[in-house]
Design an enzyme around this catalytic site. Structure first.
Site, mmCIF file in Angstrom:
data_model
loop_
_atom_site.group_PDB
_atom_site.id
_atom_site.type_symbol
_atom_site.label_atom_id
_atom_site.label_comp_id
_atom_site.label_asym_id
_atom_site.label_seq_id
_atom_site.Cartn_x
_atom_site.Cartn_y
_atom_site.Cartn_z
ATOM 1 N N HIS A 1 2.153 -0.203 -2.250
ATOM 2 C CA HIS A 1 2.843 0.108 -3.502
ATOM 3 C C HIS A 1 3.886 -0.972 -3.780
ATOM 4 C CE1 HIS A 1 2.155 4.660 -2.453
ATOM 5 N NE2 HIS A 1 1.032 4.005 -2.644
ATOM 6 N N TYR B 1 14.394 3.100 3.718
ATOM 7 C CA TYR B 1 14.437 2.161 2.597
ATOM 8 C C TYR B 1 15.836 2.191 1.973
ATOM 9 C CZ TYR B 1 9.386 3.444 2.333
ATOM 10 O OH TYR B 1 8.061 3.739 2.587
#
Length: 474
Positions: free
Chosen positions: A71, A134
């Site tokens: 992604h 993240y």
């Protein structure tokens, strides 16, 4: 899992531009371990972009073999492993020559990786109970998913060698259905917005960037910098840079009550809106200033000379400079005696020469012409090279001249006589007229812009080319 303790903080560039692997110091003892997962000051010193993370996400994966799809999101990511171990695969899905480039690596908690916007991120867990973290510089939203770019994990051209074959791994149905590289629409680069795009400089920028689809042009009808609603109506996440080519430049009219309001509205209030937007959305702001921020008492003006404007126009330009200087990523370009497409001094003198008129022209104001083509080229140079942010003087080069000297050059190049031009002082020329005060010395020091690698052409060369172009279009 074995973690290497006490490594030095270090950066390792990869084959994908902007993707960098970091070694993180991990300190352990009989109780476990501790690491600085993100330390802005140290990371910036290693060259990591100051990407401004705003959200922290964690992906927990219970079993080894869990595989997350490729992604590419419309934001930057700083990724590390909190616990466990992964095989990571990253594919460049941005427009450009590196599209399709692949990088793979195994990461444990002693490593991290920076992934720029548009680079596809995927991983496969190599241990049970792996947590993948993240830091991202935009807030996730359902709307943002429409801007993602995806690649199939099994794409043959990427040829990723997954440690656990995909047919044995845990995948989502969505990831299985993503397109092959040949069918991927690359993520476009963030755009540059030019406001004031119908003025003299705006037209030069249009010509310079005519073939660049990532540069968007907006005249007053498309983006009125004096209207606050124009700023809220645009999705700034799609932009990286704003070039402000809009300004109020009627020097004498600025001294009138109506002109004073207009000058402050365009040159200060509107610039404040631009600066606020640039800060909030981490944009680079390019702003064009003027020699009128100085009183002309020095023979040559450097970038760090204290501001000392004489009239309203100069005061508004100086105030605009002060506002823009607060933007972390800014370029202020100080110019003088601008000549471009439209009404200007050179065209007026050429017209007078063609009609045989013998004008009186000021001979005690000294400076250099600045052609808009050269301002546009200087702007592109600073942006393309990533030059240090700050203020740069940018005029054409060569021996400084008076307006009368330039008028004589125009007459000679137009086939007339230099003697047709009579020099007069500023005081004589404006005697009995309502006029703004003007700096007598407008020569700007070009050392800094030259040190950045940009060499402005000589004003004489620019004048000859400009007049030749005007003749060809008549």
């Amino acid at each position: 899992m074995t973690i290497e303790f006490s490594k030095k903080l270090a950066a390792h560039p990869t084959a994908i531009p902007g993707v960098v692997v970091y070694d993180l110091p991990v300190h352990g003892d009989n109780r476990g371990w501790f690491k600085e997962n993100w330390q802005r000051e140290k990371m910036l010193a290693l060259g990591l972009p100051d990407f401004g993370p705003v959200q922290n996400n964690i992906s927990f994966n219970e079993k080894a073999g869990t595989t997350r799809g490729i992604h590419a999101e419309p934001w930057d990511k700083f990724i590390s492993v909190a616990t466990g171990r992964i095989f990571g695969a990253w594919v460049d899905l941005r427009e450009g020559p590196s599209f399709g480039s692949v990088f793979t690596a195994e990461l444990d908690p002693s490593q991290a990786i920076f992934i720029p916007r548009g680079v596809g991120n995927a991983f496969q867990t190599l241990e049970d109970n792996t947590a993948y973290t993240y830091l991202v510089n935009d807030h996730w939203s359902a709307d943002a998913q429409g801007q993602y770019t995806f690649l199939n994990l099994a794409d043959e051209s990427a040829a990723i060698q997954w440690p656990i074959p995909l047919e044995q791994a845990e995948l989502s149905d969505k990831d299985k259905a993503h397109p092959r590289l040949a069918d991927v629409v690359p993520m476009p680069a963030k755009k540059t917005l030019v406001v004031g795009a119908n003025g003299q400089l705006g037209k030069a920028l249009r010509a310079l960037y005519a073939e660049n689809a990532s540069v968007e042009f907006a005249g007053r009808a498309e983006f009125d910098v004096t209207n606050p609603e124009a700023f809220t109506a645009r999705n700034w996440k799609n932009y990286s840079t704003v070039i402000n080519a809009a300004a109020y430049t009627a020097v004498d009219a600025a001294e009138t009550p109506e002109g004073r309001i207009a000058a402050w509205s365009n040159n200060v209030t509107a610039v404040a809106h631009l600066a606020k937007t640039a800060v909030e959305h981490d944009l680079t702001l390019v702003h064009v200033s003027s020699d009128y921020v100085f009183d002309g008492s020095l023979a040559i003006h450097s970038e760090d000379e204290p501001l000392s404007p004489l009239g309203v126009y100069g005061q508004t330009k100086a105030a605009g400079d002060a506002v823009v200087s607060t933007v972390p990523r800014h370029y202020i370009l100080r110019t003088s005696w601008v000549i471009g497409e439209g009404n200007n001094f050179v065209r007026t003198m050429a017209s007078l020469a063609a009609r045989g008129i013998e004008p009186s022209v000021v001979n005690d104001q000294i400076g250099r012409l600045t052609f808009t083509d050269d301002i546009a080229a200087g702007i592109r140079h600073l942006l393309d090279t990533g030059a240090d942010y700050g203020t740069y003087n940018l005029t054409n080069d060569g021996e400084p001249q008076s307006w009368a000297d330039i008028a004589k050059d125009v007459y000679a190049l137009a086939g007339g006589s230099r003697d047709a031009v009579t020099g007069v002082s500023t005081a004589e020329y404006f005697k009995g007229k309502e006029a703004a005060p003007r700096p007598l010395n407008s020569v700007l020091d070009l050392s800094k812009i030259k040190a950045s690698g940009f060499a402005p052409r000589a004003a004489r060369d620019g004048l000859e080319a400009y007049l030749a172009q005007q003749s060809a279009t008549v």
